[in-house]
Design an enzyme around this catalytic site. Structure first.
Site, PDB file in Angstrom:
ATOM      1  CB  SER A   1      -0.941   0.016   1.196  1.00  0.00           C
ATOM      2  OG  SER A   1      -2.058  -0.768   0.898  1.00  0.00           O
TER       3      SER A   1
ATOM      4  CE  LYS B   1      -4.298   1.312  -1.021  1.00  0.00           C
ATOM      5  NZ  LYS B   1      -3.795  -0.045  -0.985  1.00  0.00           N
TER       6      LYS B   1
ATOM      7  CE1 TYR C   1      -4.519  -0.740  -5.190  1.00  0.00           C
ATOM      8  CE2 TYR C   1      -4.794  -3.111  -5.271  1.00  0.00           C
ATOM      9  CZ  TYR C   1      -4.730  -1.937  -4.553  1.00  0.00           C
ATOM     10  OH  TYR C   1      -4.853  -1.970  -3.183  1.00  0.00           O
TER      11      TYR C   1
ATOM     12  CE1 TYR D   1      -4.616   1.185   4.169  1.00  0.00           C
ATOM     13  CE2 TYR D   1      -2.882   0.351   5.560  1.00  0.00           C
ATOM     14  CZ  TYR D   1      -3.398   0.597   4.315  1.00  0.00           C
ATOM     15  OH  TYR D   1      -2.688   0.251   3.225  1.00  0.00           O
TER      16      TYR D   1
ATOM     17  CB  VAL E   1      -0.274  -5.929   3.935  1.00  0.00           C
ATOM     18  CG1 VAL E   1      -1.536  -5.346   4.515  1.00  0.00           C
ATOM     19  CG2 VAL E   1      -0.373  -6.079   2.431  1.00  0.00           C
TER      20      VAL E   1
HETATM   21  O1  DON Z   1      -4.858  -4.411  -2.231  1.00  0.00           O
HETATM   22  C1  DON Z   1      -4.241  -5.149  -1.480  1.00  0.00           C
HETATM   23  O2  DON Z   1      -4.814  -5.976  -0.835  1.00  0.00           O
HETATM   24  C2  DON Z   1      -2.742  -5.058  -1.334  1.00  0.00           C
HETATM   25  N1  DON Z   1      -2.095  -5.290  -2.542  1.00  0.00           N
HETATM   26  C3  DON Z   1      -2.304  -3.774  -0.732  1.00  0.00           C
HETATM   27  C4  DON Z   1      -2.937  -3.586   0.579  1.00  0.00           C
HETATM   28  C5  DON Z   1      -2.083  -3.043   1.634  1.00  0.00           C
HETATM   29  O3  DON Z   1      -0.877  -2.992   1.650  1.00  0.00           O
HETATM   30  C6  DON Z   1      -2.866  -2.621   2.771  1.00  0.00           C
HETATM   31  N2  DON Z   1      -1.986  -2.342   3.844  1.00  0.00           N
HETATM   32  N3  DON Z   1      -1.901  -2.239   4.913  1.00  0.00           N
END
Ligand code: DON
Length: 306
Positions: A62, A65, A190, A242, A260
């Site tokens: 993320s 982002k 994405y 978040y 993540v």
């Molecule tokens: O969209 C997703 O599920 C992941 N590729 C990215 C999410 C993410 O890193 C959320 N983080 N805390």
């Protein structure tokens, strides 16, 4: 400084036993949950300090982002971008769908949740899909001063295979008209940018560019506008961690963005770029030892911006 960073690693390592590496993307489960790294780029001295597994590569997840928000802003200007994505904290998990229908059916809540980042991804310009991905990779190479930046193909395949929640979010947004174009192509980009690998040291350099208001500290080149950096830092404070953003602002007080994969990007205005890596996550998806190490660092060096 090195002594301090080594001490912070030693003092906070035990937190990683309380967390778990992400498993909803199966390839992420393979990370060593005990790894912990911190890197600092000092804008004052133009020196880098680091401790722990600082060169270990992990996927940006993320934290990309932040990248897609910046590129969308550069390509479209802020008025166009914020017509399509709002800037309000959600109080919900990063992959929540509920707000899209019940609270604001026009725009996703902010660019730091999946829905908002799928929108900023759709706003990246390019001749074709490959060109768009190249632009994301080139951007990351530039802000990390590292040409050794690639996609982790296994994580990408794993993301794509298990990405049904993101598909639901994207198709829902297509139905309300927020997302236009080929949903599968947008999602593919994405999934790809989430799977780009870098290290804690790379993140510290990226943070330093944002902390330095867009001037690349090692070359003195203006790369991003001050305004984009101001917007991005603000959204990192309000939404970057978040539904733990408020608590993080109280306890740490640094504009930051987590992923993540276990990474945290930090930007202390005019002072430091920070990169943290610790793949054991808390229940909200943030690096558990990473948050605690930043708490100690901010306290010791008095880094809270508030
Ligand atoms: O969209 C997703 O599920 C992941 N590729 C990215 C999410 C993410 O890193 C959320 N983080 N805390």
């Amino acid at each position: 400084m090195i002594d301090l960073l080594n001490k912070l690693i030693k003092d906070n390592k035990h937190y990683s036993y309380k967390g778990k590496a992400a498993s909803y993307i199966p390839a992420l489960k393979e990370a060593n949950p005990n790894d912990l790294a911190i890197a600092l780029y000092d804008l004052n001295s133009n020196k880098e300090y680091y401790a722990g597994e600082c060169d270990k590569k992990f996927t940006i997840q993320s934290i990309s982002k932040v990248v897609t928000l910046i590129i969308a802003l550069m390509d479209n200007g802020k008025d166009q971008v914020f017509k399509k994505v709002n800037v309000e904290p959600t109080g919900m998990g990063f992959n929540s769908i509920v707000n899209l229908e019940v609270r604001d059916s026009v725009r996703p809540y902010n660019p730091m949740i999946n829905a908002g980042a799928i929108v900023t991804t759709s706003l990246i310009k390019g001749k074709n899909e490959q060109d768009k991905l190249e632009r994301v990779l080139e951007f990351i190479k530039k802000v990390t001063n590292n040409n050794d930046i690639y996609l982790n193909q296994r994580v990408y395949a794993s993301e794509k295979e298990t990405g049904d929640r993101n598909r639901s979010i994207a198709y829902f947004m297509k139905s309300t008209g927020i997302l236009s174009g080929d949903v599968e192509k947008i999602l593919d980009l994405y999934f790809k940018h989430c799977s780009i690998e870098l290290s804690a040291r790379d993140l510290a350099r990226f943070g330093a560019v944002i902390a330095n208001d867009g001037i690349i500290p090692w070359s003195k080149e203006r790369f991003l506008s001050r305004e984009i950096c101001r917007i991005v830092k603000t959204i990192m404070v309000t939404c970057g961690m978040y539904d733990a953003s408020g608590e993080f602002a109280v306890n740490v007080g640094i504009p930051a963005k987590s992923g993540v994969g276990g990474g945290i990007l930090g930007a202390v205005p005019k002072k430091y770029g920070i990169g943290v890596y610790g793949p054991a996550l808390d229940e909200k998806g943030n690096s558990i030892a990473g948050i605690n190490i930043l708490k100690d660092l901010a306290k010791t060096l008095d880094l809270s911006i508030f």
